[in-house]
Write an enzyme that holds these catalytic residues in place. Structure first.
Site: not given
Length: 204
Positions: A48, A52, A197
């Protein structure tokens, strides 16, 4: 300092053994996993972090992106969509101290590469050469990253397309990139959602 000055400085830096950097990143992940003891991992958070850093890119003018490691500074450090990533940056600080010639920009993106490859994902060609900016003055004050929810399916599709098309991706590439959500889990303090997830959140 200008970005040209930063490139000149990086060009004179001694080469970094990326194999040793990989092992140092893995050591951080493994030691953190032992402390957690719950089967979760920093790998998803490093992925992540890398995404990002890259996800601010704007193809039209070449602004944003991972070069510069501007997430260390305001305004990117305060983007709502970057909530929680201060812990990932802090976790990588010992690696940066061990390899001072490696830019933060390369370290953050490479941590994502290592996370993908060591979690069963594809091998990713990686090149060093990103440089660090000294502040966030060249960052967009507006959060360029995709939101978790735009308010329903139609708005979510439009929101994703707006963000990813800005970076130059088409629908097929958007679907492939969204597959990174196979890794890690949601955290209420970061996205407002909670839970993994998938049932195998540390592997692809």
């Amino acid at each position: 300092a200008s970005i040209q000055d930063s490139y000149a400085k990086e060009a004179t830096s001694p080469p970094v053994d990326m194999g040793k950097v990989r092992q140092a990143i893995l050591q951080v992940v493994e030691e953190d996993a032992e402390k957690r003891g719950d089967g979760t991992s920093l790998a998803g958070t490093f992925l992540r972090l890398a995404w990002h850093c890259c996800g601010t890119y704007k193809a039209a003018d070449g602004s944003g992106g991972s070069n510069g490691a501007r997430m260390r500074f305001h305004p990117e450090s305060d983007y709502g969509n970057n909530a929680g990533l201060d812990s990932a940056r802090a976790a990588l600080e010992p690696v940066k101290q061990k390899f001072p010639a490696l830019s933060y920009a390369d370290l953050y993106t490479y941590a994502g590469v290592v996370a993908v490859e060591e979690s069963g994902g594809p091998k990713i060609e990686f090149r060093t050469g990103r440089v660090d900016m000294e502040d966030g003055s060249t960052s967009d004050p507006k959060d360029r990253l995709p939101n978790a929810d735009y308010g329903g399916r139609t708005k979510n599709v439009a929101g994703m397309r707006a963000v990813f098309n800005r970076m130059g991706f088409d629908d097929q590439e958007i679907v492939a990139l969204l597959g990174a959500h196979a890794m890690g889990r949601c955290h209420t303090d970061a996205s407002g959602y909670w839970g993994p997830w998938t049932n195998a959140e540390t592997t692809f």
